[in-house]
Design an enzyme around this catalytic site. Structure first.
Site, PDB file in Angstrom:
ATOM      1  N   HIS A 197      30.207  39.919  36.575  1.00 19.27           N
ATOM      2  CA  HIS A 197      30.981  39.904  35.334  1.00 19.27           C
ATOM      3  C   HIS A 197      30.414  38.937  34.291  1.00 19.27           C
ATOM      4  O   HIS A 197      30.934  38.852  33.180  1.00 19.27           O
ATOM      5  CB  HIS A 197      32.425  39.490  35.621  1.00 19.27           C
TER       6      HIS A 197
ATOM      7  N   SER B 276      43.321  39.434  46.443  1.00 21.42           N
ATOM      8  CA  SER B 276      43.165  38.983  45.061  1.00 21.42           C
ATOM      9  C   SER B 276      44.442  38.454  44.428  1.00 21.42           C
ATOM     10  O   SER B 276      44.388  37.729  43.436  1.00 21.42           O
ATOM     11  CB  SER B 276      42.595  40.115  44.200  1.00 21.42           C
TER      12      SER B 276
END
Length: 224
Positions: A161, A118
């Site tokens: 999300h 990430s």
């Protein structure tokens, strides 16, 4: 790495001995020159914490002072006991180290060839904003999973999300925010900004056998 600096120079003493080996005279003497001291950047307490945490794990930990590049702690696990190489390592132990599937001879901190994970979102965001390939107010939708070339990838949050902007995507580490950015940037532009940020080449750390890593480009794809 600094053995020659640390070990200094051997001294010399030539003597005359009689038939039973007793010293009866001295021809020449040259005092040894002690090695030079060096000061490391390793923080002992931080190194001890990293060592303890990684004791039963596989992987690497590197703590760096981002202002100076000084390495404060560095751990690679699993590893070996250095003293076994001090004189001559037994053949059986050498074979064991080389055949161990956990590769203890690999220094994962400077030789591990792994996907960046990430943290690469920062590279993508930088490339996006600098190249203006997408507007700064760009948003993406994260459903929690996506199908790429017949393979399902999942976000760390199963429910997804929803709609996220760039700031929320970085703060919450939203995986699928990077996909449309990457598609719009293209491989060569990603390569340009990643290498511009120092990825894909050796750092020059004063440790032997550092690997450079790989940042693919269109040329690399065609060649390989």
């Amino acid at each position: 790495m600094y053995n020659d600096t640390l070990m200094g120079t051997d001294g010399l003493r030539r003597v005359i001995v009689n038939s039973i080996g007793k010293e009866v005279g001295r021809l020449e003497q040259q005092d040894a020159i002690p090695g030079k001291p060096i000061q490391l950047t390793i923080d002992y307490d931080l190194q001890a914490v990293a060592d303890s945490y990684m004791a039963d794990k596989e992987g690497a930990v590197v703590a760096m002072d981002g202002r100076t590049g000084e390495i404060l702690a560095m751990v690679s696990r699993p590893t070996f006991v250095p003293k076994i190489f001090a004189v001559r390592i037994p053949a059986s132990e050498w074979r064991s180290l080389n055949s161990d599937e956990r590769t203890p001879l690999l220094n994962r901190a400077i030789q591990g060839q792994l996907a960046p994970g990430s943290v690469f979102k920062i590279v993508m965001a930088t490339a996006m904003l600098e190249s203006k390939a997408l507007p700064g107010n760009f948003t993406a939708y994260c459903p929690g999973h996506a199908d790429f070339y017949g393979r399902i990838f999942h976000c760390w949050r199963p429910a997804g999300h929803g709609i996220v902007d760039l700031h929320k995507a970085i703060v919450d580490s939203v995986t699928f925010s990077s996909i449309p950015i990457g598609q719009r940037l293209g491989i060569d532009r990603i390569h340009e900004y990643a290498t511009g940020l120092g990825l894909g080449r050796r750092t020059g750390i004063d440790l032997p056998s550092e690997e450079a890593g790989l940042i693919p480009s269109e040329e690399w794809v065609q060649r390989v």
